[in-house]
Write an enzyme that holds these catalytic residues in place. Structure first.
Site, mmCIF file in Angstrom:
data_model
loop_
_atom_site.group_PDB
_atom_site.id
_atom_site.type_symbol
_atom_site.label_atom_id
_atom_site.label_comp_id
_atom_site.label_asym_id
_atom_site.label_seq_id
_atom_site.Cartn_x
_atom_site.Cartn_y
_atom_site.Cartn_z
ATOM 1 N N ASP A 200 0.822 -1.199 0.000
ATOM 2 C CA ASP A 200 0.000 0.000 0.000
ATOM 3 C C ASP A 200 0.864 1.260 0.000
ATOM 4 O O ASP A 200 1.877 1.330 0.699
ATOM 5 C CB ASP A 200 -0.853 -0.032 1.284
ATOM 6 C CG ASP A 200 -1.879 1.070 1.349
ATOM 7 O OD1 ASP A 200 -2.772 1.075 0.495
ATOM 8 O OD2 ASP A 200 -1.790 1.924 2.258
ATOM 9 N N LEU A 205 5.461 5.450 1.792
ATOM 10 C CA LEU A 205 6.221 4.578 2.693
ATOM 11 C C LEU A 205 7.717 4.864 2.596
ATOM 12 O O LEU A 205 8.396 5.029 3.612
ATOM 13 C CB LEU A 205 5.943 3.113 2.327
ATOM 14 C CG LEU A 205 6.795 2.045 3.015
ATOM 15 C CD1 LEU A 205 6.401 1.920 4.480
ATOM 16 C CD2 LEU A 205 6.632 0.686 2.330
ATOM 17 N N GLU A 237 1.394 -0.332 -4.972
ATOM 18 C CA GLU A 237 0.545 0.812 -5.312
ATOM 19 C C GLU A 237 1.471 2.010 -5.454
ATOM 20 O O GLU A 237 1.903 2.578 -4.448
ATOM 21 C CB GLU A 237 -0.499 1.068 -4.218
ATOM 22 C CG GLU A 237 -1.446 2.182 -4.608
ATOM 23 C CD GLU A 237 -2.174 2.852 -3.442
ATOM 24 O OE1 GLU A 237 -3.171 3.537 -3.689
ATOM 25 O OE2 GLU A 237 -1.733 2.707 -2.285
ATOM 26 N N HIS A 302 -10.988 -0.439 -5.347
ATOM 27 C CA HIS A 302 -11.823 -0.079 -4.198
ATOM 28 C C HIS A 302 -11.712 1.405 -3.848
ATOM 29 O O HIS A 302 -12.389 1.870 -2.945
ATOM 30 C CB HIS A 302 -11.390 -0.913 -2.995
ATOM 31 C CG HIS A 302 -9.993 -0.559 -2.565
ATOM 32 N ND1 HIS A 302 -8.885 -0.830 -3.343
ATOM 33 C CD2 HIS A 302 -9.525 0.094 -1.468
ATOM 34 C CE1 HIS A 302 -7.799 -0.366 -2.735
ATOM 35 N NE2 HIS A 302 -8.165 0.183 -1.595
#
Ligand code: NOJ
Ligand code: CA
Length: 530
Positions: A200, A205, A237, A302
């Site tokens: 993610d 990150l 991602e 989503h």
């Protein structure tokens, strides 16, 4: 040499909580998901990507994790997770799980300990400042809805950094202890049989103040994973400018797959304009993945559809065509609609699926799009596209037996996309349904592994509204034509003479002297000599 599994995979993104409830509490769970593996295998899915299912206060659909090594009791137990992995493997379906390492919930024990005690070893798991830094220039991922990127914590009497919502405190990746926690987490799940991780928010990150070599973290995670399971993957991602993408692939020793956001946004621009050029441009813009590297191609997921790779004017064009009402947008211009309502008519939805399966990379489908599910714009932010799976026309849509008020989210039950009209059972009985079409398309795609394993040549466009691509192996070439326009067209192509059609939007006359004809929004896949 056989291609690594993820290059010929068909990935299906599914959120456990909205797929199948097995015990009538209104929430999807692992036993429910296990019971639907037959459906997934029959559809042609070879890998599922599960959204976070870890213990979580669930303020961001589970992306606010309170324990990386557990299963939220709402979805079942660890034993039921294990049983799911075993059943999935038996059904020929691999399992990739979401890993939101950028942050944890502020209810995670690490944050609880960190905020209470400046001397705690967990204090340095997070990014703190005594005084509020000026973050007026930094909006964060959710724009105005997020309220900056520094939040004051009354217990710590200090400010902590959050790239996303304030209840998601960023982890400090400059702290080696945090990186050790990541590795231990990856090992924990690999030991339970998972085949990879959907990483993610990767740019958030790795990029952090004080970290000089941001991509080294990706190499470290790669090494930790492959030491245990050489064929397990990271699917990142990574929505960044095309010139930055290669840094995330590295030289085949970082992330195996990157979700291709750049291509995704340009597909919608091409569909809005009815022109091939934006897709051609996007394919040129992005780098060639290194050996072992692969693109993840997707239409929707989503989240809201982010059009950030487009210019302001291009975004406006997409909005005008596909999201004309204010309540279809969120976070300053992202589209919170599902594929079918967004594109409107079914011919275009089929065309989009054909693009998904023939643009370079591994297709990543979003659960429910294979039956053309609708959205619920009354729900907040991205919940609009996260309504429960519609299995049947019955009460609870075959998703749950729980009464309305106890369901995890409302089931779409009015209008064109109501579960009484749009559901799996009905489409399984209907030979020309969208579901039947997607199944056929996936079967045809399995016969064309070149799309996932060979480089894509964009052929000179025979018509501005027609996209023509080729994948050539030593043995043969695969040719694909898409008519993005609402008019019938016929194009001449030297390669078409003698080529064999393997899939199309419907029946066509054999390729003749007049050229290759395509119905409005039609498409044809061929194999021929290379
Ligand atoms: C990206 C995920 O796809 C999204 O759903 C989530 O809200 C953010 N990362 C934060 O974890
Ligand atoms: Ca349940």
């Amino acid at each position: 040499m056989t291609a690594p599994w993820y290059k010929t995979a068909v990935v299906y993104e599914v959120d456990v909580e909205s797929f199948q409830d097995s015990n009538g509490d209104g929430i999807g769970d692992f036993p429910g998901l296990s019971s639907r593996l037959g459906y997934l295998a029959e559809l042609g899915v070879t890998c599922v990507w599960l959204n976070p299912f870890y213990p979580s206060p669930n303020h961001d659909n589970g992306y606010d994790v309170a324990d990386f090594c557990g299963v939220d009791e709402r979805y079942g137990t660890l034993a039921q997770f294990d049983a799911f992995v075993t059943c999935a493997h038996d059904a020929g379906v691999r399992v990739v799980i979401d890993m939101p390492f950028n942050h944890v919930s502020v209810f995670h024990p690490w944050f609880e300990a960190a905020r209470r005690d400046p001397a705690s070893p967990y204090r340095d798991y997070f990014v703190w400042r005594a005084d509020k830094p000026d973050d007026s220039a930094e909006q964060g991922a959710f724009g105005e809805l997020q309220g900056g990127v520094w939040a004051y914590d009354t217990v710590a009497d200090a400010y902590y950094y959050h790239s996303f919502y304030p209840f998601q405190a960023d982890l400090n990746v400059a702290n080696p202890a945090v990186v050790e926690e990541f590795k231990a987490t990856l090992r924990f799940w690999l030991a339970r049989g998972v085949d990879g991780f959907r990483m993610d928010a990767v740019p958030f990150l790795v990029h952090q103040e004080g970290v000089e070599q941001p991509y080294a973290l990706l190499r470290e995670l790669y090494a930790a994973i492959t030491a245990v399971r050489p064929d397990a993957i990271q699917m990142g991602e990574v929505n960044v400018a095309p010139e930055e993408l290669a840094r995330y692939f590295g030289t085949g020793d970082q992330m195996e797959m990157l979700l291709n956001f750049h291509l995704n946004a340009h597909v919608y621009l091409a569909l809005a304009r009815e022109r091939a050029e934006p897709i051609e441009r996007a394919l040129r813009d992005v780098p060639h993945p290194p050996p072992g590297g692969q693109w993840g191609v997707f239409l929707r997921n989503h989240d809201a559809l982010t059009l950030s790779p487009l210019s302001e004017d291009e975004r406006r064009e997409v909005h005008a065509t596909f999201a004309p009402a204010e309540n279809m947008l969120v976070y300053g211009g992202e589209v919170r609609r599902r594929l079918a309502p967004l594109l409107g008519d079914e011919a275009r939805v089929r065309l989009a699926h054909s693009l998904l399966l023939t643009l370079p990379g591994t297709p990543v489908l979003y659960a429910g799009d294979e039956i053309g599910m609708g959205d619920d714009l009354r729900l907040r932010e991205r919940d609009s596209v996260r309504t429960p799976m519609q299995w049947t026309a019955g009460e609870g849509a075959g998703f749950t037996t729980a009464p309305k008020l106890r369901r995890v989210r409302p089931i779409v039950d009015t209008g064109r996309f109501a579960h009484a009209r749009v559901n799996v059972e009905r489409q399984e009985a209907e030979p020309n349904s969208l579901l039947a079409f997607v199944r056929r398309a996936l079967r045809a795609r399995r016969e064309l592994p070149e799309v996932g394993t060979h480089s894509c040549d964009v052929l000179p466009s025979p018509h501005p509204g027609v996209l023509a691509v080729r994948y050539a192996s030593d043995a043969r070439a695969v040719y694909v034509l898409h008519n993005l326009t609402g008019s019938e067209v016929s194009v001449k192509a030297a390669w078409a003479v003698g080529a064999r059609e393997v899939f199309a939007d419907g029946e066509y006359e054999a390729v003749g002297a007049v050229g290759v004809s395509l119905r409005p929004y039609g498409f044809r896949w061929f194999e021929g000599a290379s």
